[in-house]
Every structure is written in structure tokens, then in C-alpha cells.
Design a protein around this motif. Structure first.
Motif, PDB file in Angstrom:
ATOM      1  N   SER A 477      34.181  47.043  48.722  1.00 15.46           N
ATOM      2  CA  SER A 477      33.872  47.415  47.343  1.00 15.46           C
ATOM      3  C   SER A 477      35.148  47.767  46.587  1.00 15.46           C
ATOM      4  CB  SER A 477      32.920  48.615  47.314  1.00 15.46           C
ATOM      5  OG  SER A 477      33.590  49.773  47.793  1.00 15.46           O
ATOM      6  N   HIS A 478      35.026  47.779  45.246  1.00 18.23           N
ATOM      7  CA  HIS A 478      36.166  48.177  44.420  1.00 18.23           C
ATOM      8  C   HIS A 478      36.544  49.629  44.702  1.00 18.23           C
ATOM      9  CE1 HIS A 478      36.028  44.424  42.348  1.00 18.23           C
ATOM     10  NE2 HIS A 478      34.862  44.647  41.769  1.00 18.23           N
ATOM     11  N   LYS A 479      35.528  50.436  44.940  1.00 16.25           N
ATOM     12  CA  LYS A 479      35.771  51.850  45.210  1.00 16.25           C
ATOM     13  C   LYS A 479      36.589  52.027  46.492  1.00 16.25           C
ATOM     14  CE  LYS A 479      32.402  54.625  44.358  1.00 16.25           C
ATOM     15  NZ  LYS A 479      31.116  55.369  44.460  1.00 16.25           N
ATOM     16  N   LEU A 482      40.136  50.832  45.941  1.00 15.53           N
ATOM     17  CA  LEU A 482      40.878  51.822  45.165  1.00 15.53           C
ATOM     18  C   LEU A 482      41.310  52.989  46.051  1.00 15.53           C
ATOM     19  CD1 LEU A 482      41.834  52.351  42.292  1.00 15.53           C
ATOM     20  CD2 LEU A 482      39.696  53.559  41.854  1.00 15.53           C
ATOM     21  N   ARG A 514      41.034  49.104  39.141  1.00 14.31           N
ATOM     22  CA  ARG A 514      40.264  49.974  38.245  1.00 14.31           C
ATOM     23  C   ARG A 514      39.570  49.163  37.152  1.00 14.31           C
ATOM     24  NH1 ARG A 514      44.629  54.929  37.339  1.00 14.31           N
ATOM     25  NH2 ARG A 514      44.053  56.177  39.165  1.00 14.31           N
ATOM     26  N   LYS A 516      38.658  45.965  37.347  1.00 19.60           N
ATOM     27  CA  LYS A 516      37.558  45.217  37.968  1.00 19.60           C
ATOM     28  C   LYS A 516      36.356  46.128  38.219  1.00 19.60           C
ATOM     29  CE  LYS A 516      40.212  41.605  40.364  1.00 19.60           C
ATOM     30  NZ  LYS A 516      39.388  40.465  39.915  1.00 19.60           N
ATOM     31  N   GLN A 517      36.626  47.349  38.632  1.00 18.92           N
ATOM     32  CA  GLN A 517      35.561  48.319  38.891  1.00 18.92           C
ATOM     33  C   GLN A 517      34.773  48.605  37.611  1.00 18.92           C
ATOM     34  OE1 GLN A 517      36.773  52.345  39.971  1.00 18.92           O
ATOM     35  NE2 GLN A 517      35.199  52.401  41.549  1.00 18.92           N
ATOM     36  N   LYS A 518      35.500  48.722  36.489  1.00 18.58           N
ATOM     37  CA  LYS A 518      34.823  48.999  35.222  1.00 18.58           C
ATOM     38  C   LYS A 518      33.934  47.827  34.796  1.00 18.58           C
ATOM     39  CE  LYS A 518      35.039  49.997  30.443  1.00 18.58           C
ATOM     40  NZ  LYS A 518      35.596  49.612  29.163  1.00 18.58           N
ATOM     41  N   GLN A 520      32.499  45.648  36.709  1.00 19.35           N
ATOM     42  CA  GLN A 520      31.312  45.625  37.564  1.00 19.35           C
ATOM     43  C   GLN A 520      30.315  46.704  37.152  1.00 19.35           C
ATOM     44  OE1 GLN A 520      31.463  47.046  41.725  1.00 19.35           O
ATOM     45  NE2 GLN A 520      30.751  44.993  42.301  1.00 19.35           N
ATOM     46  N   ASN A 521      30.833  47.896  36.817  1.00 18.57           N
ATOM     47  CA  ASN A 521      29.940  48.987  36.393  1.00 18.57           C
ATOM     48  C   ASN A 521      29.198  48.620  35.111  1.00 18.57           C
ATOM     49  OD1 ASN A 521      30.707  50.536  38.558  1.00 18.57           O
ATOM     50  ND2 ASN A 521      32.258  51.700  37.426  1.00 18.57           N
TER      51      ASN A 521
END
Length: 525
Positions: A477-479, A482, A514, A516-518, A520-521
Motif C-alpha cells: 500500500s501507499h501507506k 510511505l 504522498r 499517489k496516496q492522496k 487514491q484517497n
């Protein structure tokens, strides 16, 4: 029978003279006779030497200290330190200062610093503030504090004679100056919603570090920045070896670099680096460092290399805005590049302004300002010396305003960025030039709401889920990516053989993750 000795109250100047004579080897007994005081009083002065010198250095050098007898501190010492720093900066820049302006600024700083108490910036407070720092009455009546052009012209002539007499090349002539940097200062109309600016969640930043830039007249030898913060080891430095930072870091409580810190920087960093550079150029290891007056630095005699070949010279009072090289656009250029980089970092990460604000640390700021200093061109520094060396400026063609180009480029990008459509070139340009004490420079408060804390708790992974995420056979995962990146960054900071470029690459990677995570969110909502 001897009569009772008459009570003598010494001025600050008298005490400074006694300290100087003690350093010259004059005895306690002789000084007590000369000044009509007891030997115990002389010993007390020696004991409080550092406090007396620091107090004198923080006062206006042109008046006050010669007559003032006490060093009574302010009820709000932090406010007092910030105010005298602000006043000295206004004076350096030749900006008019009145009693009304001082009072408004004091009230602004009191609220911005989140101080408690019933503070009233009354005429009584203003009078005591002036007395504490030896500020002349004229400075409180809106009189413009102009640079002393006569003194500047005389110094330029004498300095050029000194350079010729000592046979110094531009490569051997250095300048250094310091400035305060509010590293969490963000443009009020750019990274905060207009509806938020009237709420308690938005206020001017009090996150501040001191940076000192030092380079020679050719601009080809730029020493790493000297950065001074209040914390000896900020929480953001956890696991970081200070010797691996791209800057030289010190800590202190004062508003400007103190004598002990500056002397340590001069002896342990400046002298060795200059000697190494000059040796690599095949030049005699001989140099001069030009500094501001009044500096919180030791006397000229106390600052020199062991062989006496590397020395300092101080500018006369009230000429900084006219001929101090670093004040001729160099420090301003560093701040512009820093703020441009900060804004670019926000756009690259593409996250909510509150999250960006929360994630930004003083360690991030140190890397960003180090990058900003590295981007300052040698031609910019050379031009800054043209008043001291008219023939030294290189023919670099058109004089292009780099700040204007930065502002235009960033404004164009921001107008296509979510929540920043209202920004314009004027907003960015004002932010570049702001000193973080006006309405063009604000930040989000770092206090979190209960809702934010709840969300953070919900997002915190359990040990079981973290173990699953770290399994290389599973989808990463992106998390998790990170988290790994953060750990790797911490690891690199602990190593003494890692290149700055390696760390910057990893920091860029963190920004990409970060973002990419945003994305996806946003898709999940």
C-alpha cells in the motif's frame, strides 16, 4: 576612623570597560580604587560578564548604553526579544518607525506568539522598551532611519586601500550576514481557504530559525549555511546525526546569533573551510571576513586564525542597507527560493493544506533552505559586492529579476491547483518579500481538532495489519511505502557517509508517494 564609602552606581558602559580591563590583566583591587567600588562588586561584574555583554549587544549602539545603569528585564522577555529584533531590522532597512507602529507591532507579536497575560502596549510600555534598549527618542517619531552615506563612502575607500595593502584577491574576501526565517510561513491567499482566514485556525507563524549566509566576493565559494534554532535537538532531528546535515546547526535562546555561537562557528568551521579552499586555489591562506555592526560578535582582536592571517573587519554603524554585500539582494534571494520551493513542495504532494502544514518539520525546512542557498548564482553574489569593488562585477548581460520569474511561474501553476484558483502574481510577489509579520503571510495553527485526532487514530495501522503490509508477497500500500521511506530517511540521517543528493532523491520519492496516496484517497471517497 575611615568614613563610609560613597555609594557608586556604574553604567553599563563602565561595566564593559571593567570587563575589558580585567581581560587585560588589571587587578580587582586596582579597579575597585579607580571606580570607587568594592572588590566584591568587581568580582560580581566578572561573574556576570556574559549577561552584561549580551545586554549591551542587544541595545542600540549609538545611545543608551553609556548612560543606562540597570539591566532590568521585561515582564514578557520573549516579546521583548522579538520586538528589538524587528526594530533593528526596520532600522537596517531604513523603514520609518513611530511609537504607534511599535505599539501595534508589539500587540501583533503578543497575539501571534500565543502569550498569556493582560498586555497593554501603552505609552508607558513604549517608554520602558526604549529605555531598556537605549533607543533614541527620534526613532519613535516616524523619523526615517536612513543609512549613513558618508560613513559608507569613507569605509569603501578605506577598505579598498586595506585590500590593496594586504594584496588580497576577491577569492580571499568574504562576507557574512544573518536573517530570521519563519520557516512555516505560507501565503495567506494561497494555502488557506478564504473562509478560514477569519477563524482562530489561521495565524501568523512563530516557527523561526536564524540563517547566516557566508560567501567570498567571487561567489564561487559558498560555505554551508549556519542555522541556529532554539532547540538543542528538535524532535524532527530524532535519529539524525547533526554532522550529516547540509548545514551547520547550533542552538540558543537569543534573537540573533550570540557571541559564543559565532566564535565557535568562526574557529571550528569558517577558518578551516577557507584555508582548505584557498589551498585548493593555490593562494596564500590569508583572508578577511566582513561583518555587520553592531554584531553580537566578539571584538575583531578575538576573531582570527591561530597564525593571524584570517581576520574580520566590521562595517561602521548604519551602513548595512547601503554596502553590506549579503544585504544587497543575496539574503532576499535565498528567502525567495526557499518560499518558492516550499510552495512547489506543497503542489507536488497535492495534499490538504492542513496535512501539509502538520507534516512540515524544521528538518524539512533545513534541507529546503540549504537547497535555496545552493541555487543562488555566483553572479548574484558578485553583484552584491559592486559598491565595495566597482570593478569586480562581471559583465553578466541583462539584469533579470529572478523573483519576478519565480512569482509568475508559480502563480500560473497555482491557478490550476485545487483550492488555489484565486491566487495571482501580486499575491506570490508580496509573499516572497514579506517578513511574516503582515497579512500576506499566514499559516494554519498546529492545534488539531478532536475530529482530526479521531481520524488519525482510525488511520493508525495495528501491528497485525502493518505486518501484513510489509510482507513482500502481498500488495504494498501507499501507506506502507510511505512508512518504509520515512524509516529509510531516518537511517540515512544516521549515516556519516551519505551524500546530500541521495537524501534529496529519497525526499522527492516521499513526495511522489504522498501524492499517489492522496489520489487514491480521493478515488475512494
Amino acid at each position: 576612623m575611615l568614613g563610609k564609602r560613597k555609594r557608586v552606581v556604574l553604567t553599563i558602559k563602565d561595566k564593559l570597560d571593567i570587563i575589558k580591563k580585567l581581560e587585560e590583566g588589571i587587578s580587582f583591587k586596582k579597579l575597585s580604587v579607580v571606580y570607587g567600588i568594592g572588590e566584591s562588586t568587581v568580582r560580581d561584574i566578572k561573574k556576570n560578564k556574559e549577561r552584561i555583554i549580551n545586554y549591551a549587544n542587544s541595545s542600540d549602539p549609538t545611545s543608551g548604553v553609556s548612560k543606562r545603569k540597570s539591566m532590568k528585564s521585561s515582564t514578557y522577555e520573549e516579546l521583548d526579544r522579538v520586538m528589538i529584533e524587528w526594530f533593528n531590522q526596520q532600522k537596517t532597512d531604513g523603514i520609518p518607525v513611530s511609537g504607534t507602529i511599535c505599539a501595534k507591532q508589539a500587540k501583533f507579536f503578543f497575539d501571534a506568539l500565543g502569550m498569556e497575560g493582560d498586555f497593554n502596549a501603552s505609552s508607558g510600555w513604549l517608554t520602558r522598551f526604549k529605555q531598556r534598549h537605549g533607543i533614541p527618542k527620534a526613532a519613535g517619531k516616524g523619523t526615517k532611519l536612513k543609512g549613513d552615506e558618508t560613513a559608507a563612502s569613507e569605509f569603501c575607500g578605506s577598505f579598498q586601500e586595506f585590500v590593496e595593502r594586504e594584496n588580497l584577491q576577491p577569492e580571499q574576501i568574504y562576507g557574512a550576514d544573518q536573517t530570521g526565517l519563519f520557516w512555516k510561513c505560507l501565503p495567506s491567499r494561497t494555502l488557506t481557504l478564504e473562509t478560514e482566514q477569519s477563524t482562530s485556525g489561521c495565524r501568523s507563524s512563530r516557527e523561526r530559525i536564524i540563517i547566516m549566509c557566508c560567501a567570498n566576493a567571487t561567489g564561487l565559494h559558498k560555505l554551508n549555511l549556519c542555522v541556529v534554532g532554539k532547540a538543542k535537538k528538535p524532535r524532527a532531528f530524532k535519529g539524525t546525526d547533526l554532522s550529516n546535515l547540509p548545514v551547520t546547526y547550533y542552538s540558543q535562546k537569543g534573537a540573533w546569533i550570540e557571541q559564543s555561537v559565532f566564535r565557535q562557528w568562526f574557529e571550528k568551521y569558517f577558518v578551516p573551510q577557507v584555508q582548505k579552499h584557498l589551498k585548493s586555489k593555490g593562494l596564500l591562506e590569508k583572508a578577511v571576513l566582513l561583518l555587520d555592526f553592531p554584531p553580537a560578535h566578539p571584538n575583531e582582536e578575538m576573531l582570527s586564525s591561530d597564525d593571524g592571517r584570517i581576520i574580520v573587519k566590521y562595517l561602521p554603524p548604519n551602513v548595512t542597507s547601503l554596502i553590506q554585500p549579503m544585504s544587497q539582494g543575496v539574503l532576499a534571494t535565498v528567502k525567495r527560493y526557499y518560499r518558492a520551493g516550499l510552495l512547489q513542495k506543497y503542489m507536488d504532494e497535492g495534499i490538504d493544506p492542513k496535512i501539509f502544514w502538520k507534516n512540515l518539520t524544521v528538518l524539512d525546512a533545513i534541507y529546503e533552505v540549504s537547497r535555496a542557498w545552493s541555487m543562488v548564482k555566483s553572479s548574484t553574489i558578485t553583484k552584491a559586492w559592486k559598491k565595495l569593488f566597482p570593478g569586480n562585477e562581471e559583465n553578466s548581460g541583462m539584469n533579470i529579476d529572478e523573483g519576478a520569474i519565480l512569482a509568475a511561474n508559480l502563480a500560473t501553476v497555482l491557478q490550476n491547483t485545487e483550492e488555489c484558483e484565486h491566487v495571482d502574481i501580486e499575491t506570490i510577489d508580496q509573499w516572497f518579500d514579506s517578513r511574516s509579520n503582515d497579512s500576506s503571510c499566514q499559516v494554519l495553527a498546529d492545534s488539531e481538532s478532536a475530529e482530526d485526532q479521531t481520524k488519525a487514530a482510525e488511520q493508525k495501522p495495528s501491528s497485525k495489519s502493518r505486518k501484513t503490509e510489509l510482507n513482500p508477497e502481498k500488495h504494498i500500500s501507499h501507506k506502507a511505502a510511505l512508512e518504509w521511506t520515512e524509516n529509510l530517511l531516518d537511517y540515512l540521517e544516521q549515516q556519516d557517509d551519505m551524500l546530500l543528493s541521495d537524501k534529496l532523491v529519497l525526499r522527492k520519492l516521499r513526495t511522489i508517494i504522498r501524492k499517489k496516496q492522496k489520489i487514491q484517497n480521493n478515488k475512494n471517497h
